[in-house]
Design a protein around this motif. Sequence first.
Motif, short mmCIF file in Angstrom:
data_model
loop_
_atom_site.label_atom_id
_atom_site.label_comp_id
_atom_site.label_asym_id
_atom_site.label_seq_id
_atom_site.Cartn_x
_atom_site.Cartn_y
_atom_site.Cartn_z
N GLU A 51 5.61 -55.27 4.66
CA GLU A 51 6.49 -56.05 5.54
C GLU A 51 5.82 -57.36 5.96
O GLU A 51 6.47 -58.40 6.02
N THR A 52 4.52 -57.30 6.25
CA THR A 52 3.79 -58.49 6.66
C THR A 52 3.81 -59.54 5.56
O THR A 52 4.15 -60.71 5.80
N VAL A 53 3.46 -59.14 4.35
CA VAL A 53 3.41 -60.09 3.23
C VAL A 53 4.79 -60.64 2.93
O VAL A 53 4.96 -61.85 2.73
N GLY A 125 -16.65 -58.24 -0.25
CA GLY A 125 -17.20 -57.09 0.46
C GLY A 125 -16.45 -55.80 0.19
O GLY A 125 -17.03 -54.72 0.21
N GLY A 126 -15.16 -55.91 -0.08
CA GLY A 126 -14.35 -54.71 -0.27
C GLY A 126 -14.11 -54.34 -1.70
O GLY A 126 -13.67 -53.23 -1.99
N GLY A 127 -14.38 -55.27 -2.61
CA GLY A 127 -14.17 -54.98 -4.01
C GLY A 127 -12.72 -54.82 -4.41
O GLY A 127 -12.41 -54.26 -5.45
N VAL A 128 -11.80 -55.29 -3.57
CA VAL A 128 -10.38 -55.17 -3.85
C VAL A 128 -9.84 -56.57 -4.13
O VAL A 128 -9.62 -57.34 -3.21
N PRO A 129 -9.61 -56.92 -5.41
CA PRO A 129 -9.18 -58.27 -5.73
C PRO A 129 -7.74 -58.60 -5.33
O PRO A 129 -7.41 -59.75 -5.10
N ARG A 130 -6.87 -57.58 -5.24
CA ARG A 130 -5.46 -57.83 -4.91
C ARG A 130 -4.99 -56.83 -3.85
O ARG A 130 -4.10 -56.01 -4.12
N PRO A 131 -5.54 -56.91 -2.63
CA PRO A 131 -5.10 -55.98 -1.59
C PRO A 131 -3.63 -56.19 -1.27
O PRO A 131 -3.18 -57.32 -1.08
N HIS A 132 -2.87 -55.12 -1.27
CA HIS A 132 -1.44 -55.17 -0.98
C HIS A 132 -0.73 -56.15 -1.91
O HIS A 132 0.29 -56.74 -1.55
N ILE A 134 -1.81 -59.01 -2.83
CA ILE A 134 -2.14 -60.40 -2.47
C ILE A 134 -3.14 -60.96 -3.48
O ILE A 134 -4.20 -60.37 -3.71
N ASP A 135 -2.84 -62.11 -4.03
CA ASP A 135 -3.71 -62.79 -5.00
C ASP A 135 -4.78 -63.57 -4.24
O ASP A 135 -4.67 -64.78 -4.05
N VAL A 136 -5.81 -62.87 -3.80
CA VAL A 136 -6.86 -63.47 -2.97
C VAL A 136 -7.53 -64.64 -3.69
O VAL A 136 -7.70 -65.72 -3.11
N ARG A 165 1.75 -68.98 -2.88
CA ARG A 165 2.38 -67.73 -3.30
C ARG A 165 1.38 -66.62 -3.01
O ARG A 165 0.34 -66.53 -3.65
N LEU A 166 1.68 -65.80 -2.03
CA LEU A 166 0.75 -64.77 -1.60
C LEU A 166 0.43 -63.77 -2.71
O LEU A 166 -0.67 -63.24 -2.77
N ARG A 167 1.39 -63.53 -3.57
CA ARG A 167 1.19 -62.58 -4.65
C ARG A 167 1.01 -63.28 -6.00
O ARG A 167 1.01 -62.63 -7.03
N GLY A 168 0.88 -64.60 -5.96
CA GLY A 168 0.54 -65.34 -7.16
C GLY A 168 1.67 -65.67 -8.11
O GLY A 168 1.42 -66.22 -9.17
N THR A 169 2.90 -65.35 -7.76
CA THR A 169 4.03 -65.64 -8.64
C THR A 169 5.09 -66.41 -7.88
O THR A 169 5.22 -66.27 -6.67
N ARG A 170 5.82 -67.20 -8.57
CA ARG A 170 6.87 -67.99 -7.92
C ARG A 170 8.21 -67.39 -8.19
O ARG A 170 8.59 -66.83 -9.10
#
Length: 170
Positions: A51-53, A125-132, A134-136, A165-170
Amino acid sequence: MEDAAGTGARDRDAEGRARNARPRDGLGRPLPYGAPGVERQPEGVVRTPEETVTEAQALLDAGKPFHAHEVFEDAWKSGPEAERTLWRGLAQLAVGLTHAARGNVTGGARLLRRGASAVEEWAAGGGVPRPHGIDVAGLARWAWELAGRVESGAGSVDAGDEAPRLRGTR
């Protein structure tokens, strides 16, 4: 500070805390009392990461990064301790875009870089490249690039056109 009636009393929310009741524009700037403004985001809302994203992306796409920052701030304050750096970094990216759109070169570039560093630090630090989802890495690249453009004299930017684009796609 004067209230809407010009009495000099501070605006208060329902709990009695000082809270400016002036309407705001899409970039969060206060407008005169009585002017039409953009509805504010409610504060203290606990949302799922999905919901946040989703809500933050809709606000960014609408050219309202200040309001997206408030959504990220809620996640930062209510989410798990292990994710606070991530959500704080995303809030800083949104505030950086807000300042860049307002024409604040120094503040915009600084906050974009600070947010990029925070999300990169969290991912490292977390080793998670795409948390939720999200394209960090993509967000960090976007922020570093925009900060450079803003500082190079691009002037204020259009918040909707520059929305990441938070998830890297338009």
